[in-house]
Design an enzyme around this catalytic site. Structure first.
Site, PDB file in Angstrom:
ATOM      1  CB  SER A  44      20.924  61.814  73.002  1.00 36.11           C
ATOM      2  OG  SER A  44      22.157  62.308  72.537  1.00 36.11           O
ATOM      3  CD  GLU A  75      18.987  60.476  67.305  1.00 26.94           C
ATOM      4  OE1 GLU A  75      18.972  61.631  66.862  1.00 26.94           O
ATOM      5  OE2 GLU A  75      19.629  60.162  68.334  1.00 26.94           O
ATOM      6  CG  HIS A 116      19.843  64.793  68.702  1.00 28.47           C
ATOM      7  ND1 HIS A 116      20.070  63.431  68.646  1.00 28.47           N
ATOM      8  CD2 HIS A 116      20.442  65.235  69.846  1.00 28.47           C
ATOM      9  CE1 HIS A 116      20.780  63.072  69.706  1.00 28.47           C
ATOM     10  NE2 HIS A 116      21.015  64.141  70.449  1.00 28.47           N
TER      11      HIS A 116
END
Length: 303
Positions: free
Chosen positions: A110, A209, A277
């Site tokens: 992330s 992502e 995620h």
């Protein structure tokens, strides 16, 4: 790329917060989760901090703690407590020579994408895109825990990256490609464009992502990378989880939108690798040689 050997039960791992803060209860559970793997845990001071309400301590403190953990002869791996926001703030404060000279397994995803990119390109070390204690490991499923531990014990050995049962990897554009695996969260990659930490995709296998973004925002960021030549330069694309990134209508599912975008670049594209995620989630060794086989719908890490 410099690589650190794997870790086994009894080794010490460092826990640091280069991005967002957590409440005391989450920190306690995060430490317990790491100890559950059999590792000793050294908790950094940043894990107890909250600065401006959204980051774990001032930038200088977060950068210096990373220096300390990389330089420590007792710490075998460094886990990021969580993502959120804050990692880009410390990029210009880091000593990349110190990190290069003291390679360690470094795990996160992330917002941590910014550090993955910087460590690969400025320090020449491989890193691990993988689950984080506060975000994932407190209540992780057995698949995620098992794959993480087995991966960290032998992080850079040849292997096929498998999805959980019932989650097939799909091929959007067929073909084969080989290159260094890199990438991460789309928002972070886009935010580093035009900076000294801009992602180099030339000849690389690019993993992407995202989470909880409206499709037009995803489209905007992908278009930014396309215009900048990032897809044309890449050897292949691997698309991970896109949790909460709803398509504009049922007539345009995500995989069709991605296929339409990437088909003109004539490089192989895989879709639905369960990394990022999502739960369960697999870990990925960034900075290592990987191979896409669209015909077999596989991603292989090369020895």
């Amino acid at each position: 790329m410099k690589r650190k050997k794997g870790i086994v039960p009894g080794d010490k791992v460092g826990l640091t917060a280069p991005a967002g803060p957590v409440e005391a209860g989450y920190l306690r559970k995060s430490v317990e989760a790491l100890k559950g793997f059999g590792w000793e845990v050294e908790v950094g001071d940043t894990c107890f901090q909250e600065y401006r309400g959204y980051v774990a301590g001032p930038p200088e403190m977060r950068a210096e703690e990373l220096h300390k953990m990389f330089a420590s002869s007792e710490i075998s791996a460094i886990f990021c407590l969580r993502g959120g926001y804050g990692s880009p703030q410390i990029l210009s404060l880091l000593d990349y020579t110190l990190i290069k000279d003291n390679p360690k397994l470094f795990i996160g995803y992330s917002d941590i994408t910014a550090l993955h990119i910087a460590f690969q390109q400025k320090s020449g070390i491989s890193t691990i895109h993988g689950p984080m204690p506060a975000s994932d490991l407190i209540d992780a499923d057995e698949y995620t825990k098992y794959t993480l531990q087995s991966f960290l014990e032998s992080p850079f050995s040849a292997r096929i990256i498998d999805n959980p049962v019932g989650e097939p990897i799909e091929c959007l554009v067929p073909g084969k490609a080989r290159g260094i695996l890199t990438g991460g969260n789309l928002s972070l990659i886009a935010s580093l464009m035009g900076t000294p930490y801009e992602l180099d995709t030339k000849g690389k296998i690019l993993f992407l992502e995202e989470v909880n973004e409206e499709w037009y925002r995803v489209d905007r960021m992908l278009n930014q990378l396309a215009i900048a030549g990032k897809f044309a330069a890449a050897a292949g694309i691997v698309l991970g989880s896109w949790t909460g990134c709803s398509p504009p209508s049922n007539d345009w599912p995500l995989k069709n939108l991605f296929k339409e975008l990437f088909l003109p670049f004539n490089i192989p594209v895989l879709f639905n690798l369960r990394a990022g995620h999502c739960r369960p989630a697999v870990a990925l060794p960034f900075g290592t040689l990987a191979e896409i086989n669209g015909f077999q719908r596989s991603l292989r890490i090369c020895d």
